[in-house]
Motif scaffolding. Structure first.
Motif, PDB file in Angstrom:
ATOM      1  N   LEU A 274       0.957  -1.323   0.088  1.00 21.78           N
ATOM      2  CA  LEU A 274      -0.138  -0.167  -0.250  1.00 21.78           C
ATOM      3  C   LEU A 274       0.481   1.219  -0.245  1.00 21.78           C
ATOM      4  O   LEU A 274       0.753   1.917  -0.340  1.00 21.78           O
ATOM      5  CB  LEU A 274      -1.120  -0.295   1.267  1.00 21.78           C
ATOM      6  CG  LEU A 274      -1.729  -0.740   0.989  1.00 21.78           C
ATOM      7  CD1 LEU A 274      -2.326  -1.111   2.431  1.00 21.78           C
ATOM      8  CD2 LEU A 274      -2.820  -0.161  -0.035  1.00 21.78           C
ATOM      9  N   ALA A 277       2.159   1.987  -2.908  1.00 19.14           N
ATOM     10  CA  ALA A 277       1.401   2.091  -4.309  1.00 19.14           C
ATOM     11  C   ALA A 277       0.481   4.236  -4.307  1.00 19.14           C
ATOM     12  O   ALA A 277       0.257   4.806  -5.127  1.00 19.14           O
ATOM     13  CB  ALA A 277       0.190   1.131  -4.539  1.00 19.14           C
ATOM     14  N   ILE A 278       1.168   4.310  -3.059  1.00 12.28           N
ATOM     15  CA  ILE A 278       0.097   5.573  -2.541  1.00 12.28           C
ATOM     16  C   ILE A 278       0.873   6.828  -3.742  1.00 12.28           C
ATOM     17  O   ILE A 278       0.128   7.808  -4.068  1.00 12.28           O
ATOM     18  CB  ILE A 278       0.540   6.057  -1.198  1.00 12.28           C
ATOM     19  CG1 ILE A 278      -0.175   5.492  -0.436  1.00 12.28           C
ATOM     20  CG2 ILE A 278       0.984   7.638  -1.413  1.00 12.28           C
ATOM     21  CD1 ILE A 278       0.168   5.688   1.048  1.00 12.28           C
ATOM     22  N   THR A 280       1.801   5.977  -7.086  1.00 15.04           N
ATOM     23  CA  THR A 280       1.755   5.953  -7.586  1.00 15.04           C
ATOM     24  C   THR A 280      -0.225   6.450  -8.004  1.00 15.04           C
ATOM     25  O   THR A 280      -0.534   7.571  -8.808  1.00 15.04           O
ATOM     26  CB  THR A 280       1.445   4.385  -8.431  1.00 15.04           C
ATOM     27  OG1 THR A 280       2.669   3.910  -8.194  1.00 15.04           O
ATOM     28  CG2 THR A 280       1.090   4.216 -10.018  1.00 15.04           C
ATOM     29  N   ILE A 281      -0.449   5.866  -7.100  1.00 11.44           N
ATOM     30  CA  ILE A 281      -1.975   6.524  -6.345  1.00 11.44           C
ATOM     31  C   ILE A 281      -2.683   7.927  -6.780  1.00 11.44           C
ATOM     32  O   ILE A 281      -3.158   8.601  -7.839  1.00 11.44           O
ATOM     33  CB  ILE A 281      -2.980   5.844  -5.172  1.00 11.44           C
ATOM     34  CG1 ILE A 281      -2.831   4.810  -6.024  1.00 11.44           C
ATOM     35  CG2 ILE A 281      -4.435   6.874  -4.797  1.00 11.44           C
ATOM     36  CD1 ILE A 281      -3.102   4.205  -4.440  1.00 11.44           C
ATOM     37  N   GLN A 282      -1.202   8.989  -6.171  1.00 13.02           N
ATOM     38  CA  GLN A 282      -1.332  10.350  -6.356  1.00 13.02           C
ATOM     39  C   GLN A 282      -1.449  10.859  -7.351  1.00 13.02           C
ATOM     40  O   GLN A 282      -1.758  11.914  -7.660  1.00 13.02           O
ATOM     41  CB  GLN A 282      -0.645  10.673  -4.842  1.00 13.02           C
ATOM     42  CG  GLN A 282      -0.649  10.308  -3.024  1.00 13.02           C
ATOM     43  CD  GLN A 282       0.340  10.934  -2.353  1.00 13.02           C
ATOM     44  OE1 GLN A 282       2.091  10.710  -2.988  1.00 13.02           O
ATOM     45  NE2 GLN A 282      -0.382  11.228  -1.501  1.00 13.02           N
ATOM     46  N   ASN A 283      -0.588  10.073  -8.022  1.00 17.61           N
ATOM     47  CA  ASN A 283      -0.755  11.046  -9.521  1.00 17.61           C
ATOM     48  C   ASN A 283      -0.962  10.772 -10.515  1.00 17.61           C
ATOM     49  O   ASN A 283      -1.611  11.623 -11.028  1.00 17.61           O
ATOM     50  CB  ASN A 283       1.127  10.311 -10.000  1.00 17.61           C
ATOM     51  CG  ASN A 283       2.491  10.631  -9.174  1.00 17.61           C
ATOM     52  OD1 ASN A 283       2.840  11.766  -8.792  1.00 17.61           O
ATOM     53  ND2 ASN A 283       3.088   9.435  -8.917  1.00 17.61           N
ATOM     54  N   ARG A 284      -2.082   9.383 -10.256  1.00 21.89           N
ATOM     55  CA  ARG A 284      -2.921   9.387 -11.199  1.00 21.89           C
ATOM     56  C   ARG A 284      -4.210   9.944 -10.635  1.00 21.89           C
ATOM     57  O   ARG A 284      -4.554  10.827 -11.637  1.00 21.89           O
ATOM     58  CB  ARG A 284      -3.476   7.894 -11.030  1.00 21.89           C
ATOM     59  CG  ARG A 284      -2.743   6.342 -12.019  1.00 21.89           C
ATOM     60  CD  ARG A 284      -2.905   5.177 -11.607  1.00 21.89           C
ATOM     61  NE  ARG A 284      -1.909   4.207 -12.361  1.00 21.89           N
ATOM     62  CZ  ARG A 284      -2.182   3.733 -12.186  1.00 21.89           C
ATOM     63  NH1 ARG A 284      -3.140   2.905 -12.246  1.00 21.89           N
ATOM     64  NH2 ARG A 284      -1.079   2.869 -13.612  1.00 21.89           N
ATOM     65  N   LEU A 285      -4.347  10.663  -9.266  1.00 24.49           N
ATOM     66  CA  LEU A 285      -5.627  11.624  -9.164  1.00 24.49           C
ATOM     67  C   LEU A 285      -5.409  12.685  -9.680  1.00 24.49           C
ATOM     68  O   LEU A 285      -5.892  13.887  -9.801  1.00 24.49           O
ATOM     69  CB  LEU A 285      -5.978  11.538  -7.214  1.00 24.49           C
ATOM     70  CG  LEU A 285      -6.048   9.820  -6.719  1.00 24.49           C
ATOM     71  CD1 LEU A 285      -6.164   9.858  -5.557  1.00 24.49           C
ATOM     72  CD2 LEU A 285      -7.886  10.209  -7.332  1.00 24.49           C
ATOM     73  N   TYR A 288      -6.142  12.852 -13.080  1.00 16.41           N
ATOM     74  CA  TYR A 288      -7.265  13.277 -13.761  1.00 16.41           C
ATOM     75  C   TYR A 288      -8.107  14.340 -13.227  1.00 16.41           C
ATOM     76  O   TYR A 288      -9.281  14.904 -13.784  1.00 16.41           O
ATOM     77  CB  TYR A 288      -7.847  11.705 -12.450  1.00 16.41           C
ATOM     78  CG  TYR A 288      -9.558  11.869 -12.722  1.00 16.41           C
ATOM     79  CD1 TYR A 288     -10.598  10.802 -13.565  1.00 16.41           C
ATOM     80  CD2 TYR A 288     -10.356  12.098 -11.216  1.00 16.41           C
ATOM     81  CE1 TYR A 288     -11.684  10.624 -13.380  1.00 16.41           C
ATOM     82  CE2 TYR A 288     -11.810  11.965 -11.476  1.00 16.41           C
ATOM     83  CZ  TYR A 288     -12.577  11.511 -12.514  1.00 16.41           C
ATOM     84  OH  TYR A 288     -13.306  11.650 -12.792  1.00 16.41           O
TER      85      TYR A 288
END
Length: 297
Positions: A274, A277-278, A280-285, A288
């Protein structure tokens, strides 16, 4: 409250492991599986030295040197034999397993009858687990200060340059093979210290105690990096301590939720995954949100 204090105490002594892994994982940019062997090596050497009535602090230094020897083997395989770093670490770890058994003479050694680091400060009459926190903080503060100073020296900068870009480092006249060897030795020396401290805190050294230690070290590093971004190297070392404590507190919460202790490794892997992955998740958000702004305009 006792469980929380216990988690903090464990976080302080396991943070030394995180510092060692950080050197290979982040500074050298190389995965090193020697960790699981050198961790047990520190505990095994430490246990035998204590049985020989060597004082606990001298034993700590001996454990460090033993860990450096293990790192030197991996470094030799990587730099001189050109073996893949991951495979070199696995080879060394496999060989050290037998060495650890020979050192201990059996799979498990009790330390209940010898003078340990805790025994050395027994006259302070500290509460349970608080003595571990004191020992851990003193040791890790000393290591952080020494590492911070070292990486400001010419040799430390050469080690960082080798990890950043080995070709550029060579062009600057840096002996990259020696620097790589030094990195492995320094990292595994610290990991061996961690194994020694954990063994004395647990009251025994066990041949299987190194299993999963890489994940524990990575968890400390990643949690610290997620919470504190873009900090100086000296501060980064301190964030590893904070990450280690938070990691232990998270495992304590898992235990309080009535999960079995055997599930700890599963939750360790989940926590590390997790945290990794944070970003990557932040970059994708962020991408978006930017996309939504463009489409709305």
């Amino acid at each position: 409250m006792d469980m929380m204090i216990s988690a903090i105490s464990q976080g302080t002594i396991w943070a030394v492991m995180g510092l060692g892994i950080y050197i290979t994982f982040r500074i050298l940019n190389a995965p090193d599986m020697t960790t699981e062997g050198s961790f047990v090596l520190g505990g095994a050497i430490g246990a035998q030295m204590l049985y020989f009535n060597i004082d606990p602090f001298t034993t700590l230094l001996i454990s460090f040197l033993a860990g450096m020897a293990a790192g030197a083997i991996t470094g030799f395989l990587v730099t001189r034999v050109s073996i893949n770093p991951l495979l070199a670490g696995i080879i060394t770890m496999t060989g050290i397993y037998s060495i650890n058994l020979k050192i201990m003479g059996k799979a498990n050694m009790s330390l209940s009858t010898v003078t340990t680091l805790k025994s050395a400060i027994a006259n302070l009459s500290l509460p349970r687990n608080v003595d571990t926190i004191v020992i851990g903080l003193v040791i890790i503060a000393t290591i952080i200060l020494l590492l911070t100073y070292f990486f400001k020296t010419e040799m430390g900068q050469a080690l960082i340059a080798t990890g950043d870009n080995i070709q550029m480092a060579k062009s600057l006249g840096i002996e990259t093979s020696e620097m790589t060897m030094l990195g492995y030795m320094l990292a595994n020396g610290l990991i061996a210290i961690s194994g020694y401290i954990v063994s004395t805190d647990n009251g025994y050294a066990d041949i299987q105690m190194g299993v999963g230690t890489v994940v524990i070290g990575l968890a400390s590093i990643i949690i610290g990096e997620v919470l504190f971004r873009n900090v100086k190297l000296g501060v980064r070392f301190m964030t590893i301590l904070i990450g280690s404590i938070i990691y232990r507190l998270l495992l304590t919460i898992v235990l309080m939720l009535n999960f079995e202790a055997n599930d700890f490794r599963l939750f360790s892997a989940i926590i590390v995954a997790l945290c990794l992955a944070i970003p990557t998740i932040q970059n994708r958000l962020a991408d978006y949100r930017e996309y939504r702004k463009v489409t709305k305009s």
